[in-house]
Scaffold this motif. Structure first.
Motif, PDB file in Angstrom:
ATOM      1  N   TYR A  29       6.908  11.100  -8.379  1.00 20.80           N
ATOM      2  CA  TYR A  29       6.082  11.429  -7.221  1.00 20.80           C
ATOM      3  C   TYR A  29       5.722  10.165  -6.438  1.00 20.80           C
ATOM      4  O   TYR A  29       5.878  10.106  -5.226  1.00 20.80           O
TER       5      TYR A  29
ATOM      6  N   GLY B 236       8.767   8.657  -4.781  1.00 24.66           N
ATOM      7  CA  GLY B 236       9.146   9.435  -3.610  1.00 24.66           C
ATOM      8  C   GLY B 236       8.347   9.049  -2.379  1.00 24.66           C
ATOM      9  O   GLY B 236       8.844   9.103  -1.256  1.00 24.66           O
TER      10      GLY B 236
ATOM     11  N   ASP C 153       5.212  15.406   6.111  1.00 19.76           N
ATOM     12  CA  ASP C 153       5.397  15.797   4.706  1.00 19.76           C
ATOM     13  C   ASP C 153       4.296  16.739   4.229  1.00 19.76           C
ATOM     14  O   ASP C 153       4.534  17.598   3.381  1.00 19.76           O
TER      15      ASP C 153
ATOM     16  N   SER D 144      17.027   9.621   3.546  1.00 17.26           N
ATOM     17  CA  SER D 144      15.895  10.219   2.831  1.00 17.26           C
ATOM     18  C   SER D 144      16.376  11.139   1.707  1.00 17.26           C
ATOM     19  O   SER D 144      15.877  11.073   0.574  1.00 17.26           O
TER      20      SER D 144
ATOM     21  N   ASN E 254      15.858  10.525  -2.342  1.00 17.88           N
ATOM     22  CA  ASN E 254      15.226  11.556  -3.180  1.00 17.88           C
ATOM     23  C   ASN E 254      16.162  12.040  -4.274  1.00 17.88           C
ATOM     24  O   ASN E 254      15.729  12.311  -5.396  1.00 17.88           O
TER      25      ASN E 254
ATOM     26  N   ARG F 136      15.308  11.810  -8.260  1.00 14.63           N
ATOM     27  CA  ARG F 136      15.366  12.989  -9.139  1.00 14.63           C
ATOM     28  C   ARG F 136      16.386  12.785 -10.265  1.00 14.63           C
ATOM     29  O   ARG F 136      16.154  13.182 -11.404  1.00 14.63           O
TER      30      ARG F 136
END
Length: 191
Positions: free
Chosen positions: A77, A80, A112, A173, A177, A181
């Motif tokens: 988190y 990110g 976001d 982006s 991400n 992940r």
């Protein structure tokens, strides 16, 4: 600390951007302090995100110890929220967009919030098997298309760049991400 006035104006700007109104960018405090203040959005979203990953832990068969799972989720988190803006600092310098970076960074963080308000409840509904089958597919596709479209719109209009360049920003982006992940998944399965 972000002032109530700045938070209210920023939320108004985010809501206008959410309707694809480029004038929403005028509501943001495009200063270094405004940039740092925009990260309060991460704190606003965190409870929803936390709820989603706690539900995922409880409802899915995740073969990882609880402390390790929660630690990796929290680290992902934070990463990110940090990795993409950091990459954009360098990209903006390289592409000559530095003068517009602050408005982009602030607008992107607040956008976001809008995406998360829709995306996280959909993800919770999917995790809890409330949304299944074609309804699940439709809602996930809708959230993904809207999220990518809004990201493209924010990049295009706040950085004042071409549509092609904005597509590259969105691709960056998504790539960042994906790697976050993937890294998290590797940490979760390695023991």
């Amino acid at each position: 600390m972000i002032s109530p006035r700045e938070a209210t104006l920023s939320l108004m700007g985010a809501l206008r951007l959410a309707r694809f109104d480029e004038k929403g960018a005028l509501f943001f405090t495009a200063t270094v302090q405004g940039f740092w203040n925009s990260f309060w959005v991460a704190a606003l979203i965190a409870p929803l995100y936390f709820l989603e990953f706690v539900l995922r832990w409880n409802l899915e068969d995740i073969p990882t110890a609880g402390m390790r799972y929660f630690s990796v989720e929290i680290i992902m988190y934070v990463m990110g929220w940090v990795a993409f803006p950091l990459a954009m600092v360098y990209l903006c310098r390289a592409m000559g967009w530095s003068k517009r970076f602050l408005v982009f960074g602030v607008a992107n963080n607040w956008a976001d919030l809008i995406v998360s308000v829709f995306a996280i409840p959909v993800q919770i509904a999917v995790t809890a098997d409330i949304l299944t089958g074609s309804a699940m597919s439709f809602m996930l596709a809708l959230v993904i298309v809207y999220s990518l479209g809004l990201s493209w719109f924010v990049a295009r209009h706040t950085l004042n760049i071409s549509g092609f360049a904005a597509t590259g920003v969105v691709a960056l982006s998504v790539l960042i991400n994906f790697f976050i992940r993937y890294w998290g998944a590797v940490l979760l399965v390695s023991a």
